[in-house]
Structure formats: C-alpha cells, structure tokens
Design a protein around this motif. Structure first.
Motif, PDB file in Angstrom:
ATOM      1  N   GLY A  81       0.719  -1.431   0.086  1.00 21.60           N
ATOM      2  CA  GLY A  81      -0.095  -0.046  -0.057  1.00 21.60           C
ATOM      3  C   GLY A  81       0.797   1.279   0.034  1.00 21.60           C
ATOM      4  N   ILE A  82       2.014   1.317  -0.157  1.00 23.71           N
ATOM      5  CA  ILE A  82       3.022   2.378  -0.269  1.00 23.71           C
ATOM      6  C   ILE A  82       2.604   2.998  -1.653  1.00 23.71           C
ATOM      7  CG2 ILE A  82       5.218   3.307  -0.542  1.00 23.71           C
ATOM      8  CD1 ILE A  82       6.133   1.401   1.751  1.00 23.71           C
ATOM      9  N   ASN A  83       2.343   4.463  -1.670  1.00 25.60           N
ATOM     10  CA  ASN A  83       1.774   5.122  -2.988  1.00 25.60           C
ATOM     11  C   ASN A  83       2.893   6.343  -3.388  1.00 25.60           C
ATOM     12  OD1 ASN A  83       1.173   7.046  -0.940  1.00 25.60           O
ATOM     13  ND2 ASN A  83      -0.926   6.924  -1.740  1.00 25.60           N
ATOM     14  N   GLY A  84       3.997   6.478  -2.431  1.00 29.95           N
ATOM     15  CA  GLY A  84       4.885   7.414  -2.957  1.00 29.95           C
ATOM     16  C   GLY A  84       6.315   7.110  -2.406  1.00 29.95           C
ATOM     17  N   THR A  85       7.177   7.752  -3.263  1.00 32.41           N
ATOM     18  CA  THR A  85       8.476   7.696  -3.010  1.00 32.41           C
ATOM     19  C   THR A  85       9.374   9.170  -3.207  1.00 32.41           C
ATOM     20  OG1 THR A  85      10.574   6.429  -3.495  1.00 32.41           O
ATOM     21  CG2 THR A  85       9.229   6.704  -5.289  1.00 32.41           C
ATOM     22  N   VAL A  86      10.204   9.265  -2.291  1.00 30.42           N
ATOM     23  CA  VAL A  86      11.266  10.455  -2.612  1.00 30.42           C
ATOM     24  C   VAL A  86      12.585   9.884  -2.849  1.00 30.42           C
ATOM     25  CG1 VAL A  86      12.017  12.574  -1.316  1.00 30.42           C
ATOM     26  CG2 VAL A  86      10.078  11.755  -0.650  1.00 30.42           C
ATOM     27  N   ILE A  87      12.955   9.907  -3.993  1.00 32.50           N
ATOM     28  CA  ILE A  87      14.062   9.281  -4.256  1.00 32.50           C
ATOM     29  C   ILE A  87      15.400   9.799  -4.436  1.00 32.50           C
ATOM     30  CG2 ILE A  87      12.800   7.955  -6.259  1.00 32.50           C
ATOM     31  CD1 ILE A  87      13.660   9.987  -8.441  1.00 32.50           C
ATOM     32  N   THR A  88      15.732  11.081  -3.792  1.00 31.49           N
ATOM     33  CA  THR A  88      16.790  11.533  -3.315  1.00 31.49           C
ATOM     34  C   THR A  88      16.732  11.983  -1.834  1.00 31.49           C
ATOM     35  OG1 THR A  88      15.720  13.513  -4.255  1.00 31.49           O
ATOM     36  CG2 THR A  88      17.388  12.288  -5.530  1.00 31.49           C
ATOM     37  N   ASN A  89      18.262  12.309  -1.270  1.00 30.34           N
ATOM     38  CA  ASN A  89      18.289  12.382  -0.071  1.00 30.34           C
ATOM     39  C   ASN A  89      18.078  13.828   0.393  1.00 30.34           C
ATOM     40  OD1 ASN A  89      19.639  12.537   2.583  1.00 30.34           O
ATOM     41  ND2 ASN A  89      21.835  12.416   1.625  1.00 30.34           N
ATOM     42  N   VAL A  90      17.565  13.762   1.612  1.00 29.75           N
ATOM     43  CA  VAL A  90      16.998  15.014   2.206  1.00 29.75           C
ATOM     44  C   VAL A  90      18.172  16.190   2.289  1.00 29.75           C
ATOM     45  CG1 VAL A  90      15.245  14.512   3.307  1.00 29.75           C
ATOM     46  CG2 VAL A  90      17.149  14.336   4.395  1.00 29.75           C
ATOM     47  N   ASN A  91      19.456  15.695   2.531  1.00 32.00           N
ATOM     48  CA  ASN A  91      20.697  16.487   2.252  1.00 32.00           C
ATOM     49  C   ASN A  91      20.934  16.642   0.776  1.00 32.00           C
ATOM     50  OD1 ASN A  91      21.388  16.888   5.077  1.00 32.00           O
ATOM     51  ND2 ASN A  91      22.337  14.974   5.138  1.00 32.00           N
TER      52      ASN A  91
END
Length: 715
Positions: free
Chosen positions: A215-225
């Motif tokens: 049920g995961i529906n999103g991804t942040v593909i890069t580092n917060v830094n």
C-alpha cells in the motif's frame, strides 16, 4: 563427464534449486500446504477489466502466484475468460456483476484507493469480486487476496473491506546521485542514474511491485541533504523515466529540493523566499518538472539543519520558506513536506526543545498544501524516544510522521530489531492535548484536528543487496511500515505473524517462536544499548557501536556526554523545571506523569531526570544495578535468539537460515561489546561493583575507547 564431476554438478544444481536469496521479499508465492485448493478455482478462472498497464500487472501477478501456489501451468486461456469466471476484478462500470452485488453507497465509502473483496453466488457457482474506484485499488485488493491465499486464510463470508487511513504513504530514500546512501546499510542506491532514462532496470519494477503490495503510494528518491542537480533538465528526464515505470503501480515520485537551488543552478544572487525573482524561479522550475512528470507529487525539504541552507539565512521563518515552494506546486496539485528537524546553528540549551520552539509559534502560517514532517522523537531516531512534543501542538498545520526504517542507531544491518513495536509505542502514545485518547495516531490520521491532508514517511532501508535490506529480517520493517502507513492502528504482533507466513512458512512451530523473538527484539536492543532512557551514546558520526565517552568537537549536542551528563553524583538529562524544562512542551497531564519519579515510566527515566547512582528503582534495585542488569538482559536475549533460530533450521531454506544465523552471531558479540564498554565507562563514575549475574568485561575501558571501525557504510 567424470563421475566425481557429475556428482559435484548435481549437488550444485540441487543446492541452487533450494537456494533463496531473499529477493522475492514477502512475495514468495511458495506452494500451499498439501490438499489446500481453497483458492485454486478462483485464481484459475479470472476476468479483469479493460486492458491497461495496471490490469496487465494484476493478471501477471495472479499468474505468478498461481504457478507458485499450485506448481502447475497457469490455464492461460482462462485469464480473461468471458464464459464462467470465478474471480472478477473490475471497476464498477466494467462489470454488471459488480453493480448488481455492491451498492453505490458501499463503493463511495471506499474512496479512491480502498477496495472490497466479496463472495457471491451467481450462475449457480460461487464467485469472488474485487472492486474499488480506481485501478490501483483493484491492484491493492488483488495483493490482499493473494496474501490471504498464501496464509491459507479463508475469505470471511462478509468479505473484506479496507480503506487507507493515511492519504500519502511515502518512502524517503536518502540516496545520493553518486549512488551512495546516507544511513544505508544494504549496498548502494538502486537508482542507476548513469543508465537512466534509456534503461529501466527490472529492480525498479520489482521495487514498485513490492511497495504496491503493502500500500505504499509515494517515493522520495533523493537525499534530504539535497543536491540541486536533481532539479536540472538532465536529471528530470531520468526521474521522468522512473515515474513512468512506477505509475501503473500507483506510486508517485517526489523530489528533495535544496533551498539554495535558485543560486546553485539558477544563477541568482540570493535564495531569499521573499525575493520576487526567487519566487518566479521556483514557479518556472516547478512548471518544467510537471512538463516532465505530470503527476509529480511535490517537494520534500530539509532546511536550516546540519549545514543545509534555509530561511534562517535570510532571517525568514520556516513558514515563509515553505510557502514559496507551496505556491509553485499549488496550481499542479502538488504538496510540500517541510521537515521539522530544525535546530539552531549554535548549540541550544536542549536539542529536545528546538523544533517545538521553532514551529509552534507559526502554527497556521503555512499554505494549505504544506505538511510539516516530524520525526517520531525530538532528538534523532534513537532506539527509544518519547513521542515528539509537536504532535498535538499544531492544530492548524497538518503534521506527518517520519519514522526511520533503516537502523542508523540500532546496529545497522546486522542487528535484528523488529521496529513495529517501537512505531506502535509512539503511535499509541496519548498526547492528552484534548483529554485522554488524543493519541499520536489520531494526530497524523487527521481525526484529532481535522487536518486537510495526511501523510506518513519512512526513511528506507533499501539497497542493492540481493535481499534488499541487508538483514533478511529487516524486510519486516519495510513491510510493517507499509501496513502502518495504511492503518496506524495495526498491531505489531499481527504484522510480524503475517510477514513470517508470507516470507517463510505458515507452520505454527516456526511462526509462533519466531514471532515472539521478533516482538522482543526491539526491547532487547534498547537493553544492551540505551536502557532506562539513556540516549545518543553511540560512536561519533557513523553511530556504529558504543561511544558514551564521545565529547568535544564542533557541537556539544553531537556528543554523548551532552546527553547522559554522567558524574560521580549521577546520570541522566534533567528536563524538568529544575533543568531544561523540555517537559513544558507537553500537555499538563504528561508533565505531571513524567515529571514525577513515582509515575514516570522507567523506560523514559533518564530521558527526563538526572538521578544518583543509588536511586531506587521500582524493582528494588539501585539505578546502577538496574542499568547493569538491563545490559546483561540484552546480551542474554541476543544469545537466546541464536538458539531459537538454530531450532528453526528444518523450516527455513539453507541460504536464508545460514545468512540470518551469521548476523545473529555478530549481534550477540556486539551486544557484549556494548555491555562491557558502557558499564566500564559509567562504572568509573558510579564507583560501584557490577551486580551478581552481570558478565565481567574482557578488556579495560581504554581498549574499547581505542576501537575505531574503518569505513563504516552510510555516513
């Protein structure tokens, strides 16, 4: 071929057929127990809705499961059977059978992602319907049915209905463009930017499939830094290729935005959020992003923290910083997730208080498409923290939970720590901001303050290791995070049992003892690392192994001595009115309970109180003896896990059993390392002997202080 070589070859082939490297995660689809034909007829006669990429995925998933469950050739002629299908997976408008058996009211209750699975009788035969209001809902329902089949779970007569409580259920990857992963312990980043956009690796599709299955529906593909380059045209083309691959699985892409991007890649002299040129730059850049990715989710931002630029640089508030990006994505339906992990450039009196002091006064000043992302605790993903005081303190601003799935402070990849009990502990904590029952879960699902949007984030533990997560059991933390993001009130015991059944076997002789081991594992790690409220006593920088002696350096609040404050008089951080008074940030009922030594849960004792070594614990032991006995208990539990796992050998394939056993032995050795190093260090202040039953250190304190592991991954 010589007989000996033939024998070796046959043995190799035999082992290969048994080998399981864990790549299939909880989607093993291993054969069902003998005689179980419960779902065979249904899965063998399927009709789906109109052809589309998502319906293609549904059909292929059923084929894969059927072949695994029954070890037969899937009857391909029946995949789209139009005669007498037993399993109908369709949107309401695609099947008259759905419309005849499901009311319009019930369908409306499902929302855009909820699904229903219902048994009916039609044309003289029993059938199963899966329906919802979107193709993605049908994909979720299909996975749920297949998981029920794998667990030998009968479909209830009343059917199953499931609607997500949290709208955006997101993985945060701390992956860098050079493929290193900050706090990553399972290999390199799975994103091969050099090959994108021309090549879509199979692992990207398998990643999306695994996420959709929980049920995961999103991804942040890069580092917060963040690296501003990810917002340049070349990288947007690469990101668009990933977005295209993920879309049929219902997964949106989000990007981290470096606050200084207008200067670094835009050539502007400033990134001041109130500067008109800066505002226009963000609008133009956002328009460009949406031209590449029409369903782009929005931005995640880390600002004014650990060297990251932010609105502090221009004497602006966090709301003024967030709103400039929110205005840019608003016309396209995007959001901004603004991290609350903000603390002063100069060491504050207490790190615990910083985020609250920064964000509480500006509650209500954020745009309506901004959600503030708050870590589960106020310090930094410690093995145990009390819930963050911001939860419940910002009724006018949506807050989202940020959990860390990767084990930065919990032994990295080799220490078994099933984290769902920790997540559950935080989610079910009562903030008391609106009286009893004002749990953290009710804050983040929006029901306590009627938030306009809801979200949850988990910092991913995924890498290029064949089993994805380094330790096979760390897959369970990814799995449990997905389940909790769907419904924050899911019990950790239920998730452990389900993961074991899907990943290994449904045999109760395996499931029950290993589930018990999993449920105790987080407390075990707390015992041998940071018992009774001790925190942040890991080694400097890489956070691997003990380092209670760490002091000095660039910032006091990056040291262990800042937090434990051990002296001959005692140990602990006083956060009561006589100390930093961080307790003041909680509701009066919490202040009263945690400020009182008679009523505070001892698991938080040294988090809020500085106490003498001979302080009496509730079990009659002194504080010193209690600390030592907790360390010893953790050591013994780690050793017991080895014995438990060795007994499970008949139920587990050789490859995974050996891999887990090897890691458990490392964990057991390092639990002793933690115990000995910490008790030697704190013992020089307590000046008390170790209590009976606690193992004596093999070396002196100087030996442990000189240990310096090289090239620890994830820094």
């Amino acid at each position: 071929m010589k007989p000996i070589y033939l024998l070796i070859y046959l043995l190799f082939i035999s082992f290969s057929l048994q080998a399981n490297d864990g790549y299939k995660l909880w989607l093993q689809y291993y054969p069902l127990t003998s005689g179980n034909e419960l779902y065979q007829t249904f899965l063998g006669n399927v009709k789906t809705g109109d052809q589309s990429p998502t319906f293609d995925i549904i059909q292929e998933e059923i084929k894969l499961a059927y072949n695994g469950f029954y070890k037969e050739s899937y009857p391909k002629a029946n995949v789209m059977s139009l005669d007498q299908p037993q399993l109908i997976i369709a949107l309401p408008g695609q099947s008259e059978m759905i419309l005849r058996n499901v009311s319009k009211v019930d369908l409306e209750k499902l929302g855009p992602e909820g699904y229903l699975i219902k048994k009916i009788t039609a044309d003289g035969a029993e059938k199963i319907l899966i329906s919802g209001n979107s193709e993605i809902a049908l994909l979720y329902g299909t996975f749920r049915l297949l998981q029920a089949a794998q667990k030998n779970q009968p479909l209830p007569n009343e059917g199953m209905v499931s609607v997500p409580t949290i709208e955006r259920r997101i993985l945060n990857h701390w992956d860098n463009l050079n493929r290193t992963v900050e706090r990553g312990y399972a290999g390199f980043s799975i994103w091969n930017w050099h090959r994108l956009p021309r090549h879509i690796d199979q692992q990207y599709l398998d990643y999306a499939r695994a996420n959709a299955s929980i049920g995961i529906n999103g991804t942040v593909i890069t580092n917060v830094n963040a690296n501003a380059l990810v917002l340049t045209a070349d990288y947007l083309k690469k990101t668009a290729a990933l977005a295209d691959a993920f879309r049929p699985y219902g997964i949106k892409i989000y990007l981290t935005a470096r606050f200084s991007s207008p200067m670094e890649i835009g050539g502007l002299p400033t990134a001041d959020p109130l500067d008109p040129e800066v505002q226009q730059w963000w609008k133009d850049k956002t328009k460009e992003i949406y031209e590449h990715i029409p369903d782009f989710g929005g931005f995640l931002v880390k600002a004014d923290s650990e060297g990251q630029p932010g609105p502090h640089n221009y004497k602006r508030t966090q709301a003024e910083g967030a709103n400039i990006l929110a205005d840019a994505v608003k016309p396209f339906g995007g959001i901004v997730m603004w991290r609350a992990f903000v603390y002063s450039e100069e060491t504050p009196d207490d790190r615990h208080k910083q985020a609250y002091n920064e964000f509480k006064p500006i509650d209500g000043e954020f745009r309506d498409n901004v959600i503030v992302q708050v870590k589960n605790g106020a310090i930094d993903f410690q093995p145990r923290e009390p819930f963050h005081p911001l939860f419940g303190a910002m009724p006018k601003t949506p807050l989202m939970m940020e959990f860390q799935i990767t084990q930065e402070y919990l032994g990295h990849d080799t220490h078994l720590a099933y984290l769902a009990p920790m997540y559950e502990e935080v989610l079910q904590s009562d903030t008391h901001v609106q009286g009893p029952g004002s749990t953290v879960s009710k804050v983040i699902d929006g029901s306590l303050h009627q938030y306009s949007m809801t979200a949850m984030a988990g910092v991913a533990n995924i890498g290029t290791d064949r089993n994805w997560t380094g330790h096979h059991f760390h897959q369970a933390n990814w799995f449990a995070y997905g389940r909790l993001a769907w419904n924050p009130n899911t019990p950790s015991a239920d998730m452990a049992e389900e993961w074991l059944q899907l990943t290994f076997t449904t045999e109760e002789e395996f499931v029950q003892p290993v589930k018990k081991m999993m449920l105790q594992s987080h407390e075990m790690v707390v015992n041998y690392m940071t018992p009774l409220g001790l925190h942040h006593i890991m080694a400097r920088s890489h956070h691997y192994g003990p380092g209670p002696w760490v002091t000095g350096g660039e910032r006091a609040d990056w040291t262990a001595t800042y937090y434990h404050k051990a002296t001959e008089k005692g140990v602990g951080f006083d956060r009561t009115p006589s100390g930093s008074n961080a307790l003041e940030q909680y509701a009066p009922a919490i202040q009263e309970t945690w400020g009182n030594l008679e009523t505070i849960p001892e698991k938080y004792l040294l988090w809020f109180h500085h106490l003498p070594w001979d302080y009496g614990l509730k079990d009659g032991n002194s504080l010193w003896d209690g600390i030592a006995l907790h360390y010893q208990k953790g050591v013994e539990e780690a050793w017991q896990n080895i014995l438990t796992w060795e007994e499970m050998k008949p139920f587990v394939d050789p490859e995974r059993h050996a891999h887990v056993l090897s890691f458990m032995k490392i964990q057991s050795e390092e639990a002793i390392w933690w115990r000995d190093a910490c008790l030697l260090y704190f013992g020089q202040f307590s000046q008390k002997p170790l209590p009976e039953g606690v193992g004596k250190p093999a070396h002196d304190l100087e030996h442990y202080m000189k240990l310096n592991p090289k090239f620890v991954p994830g820094i």
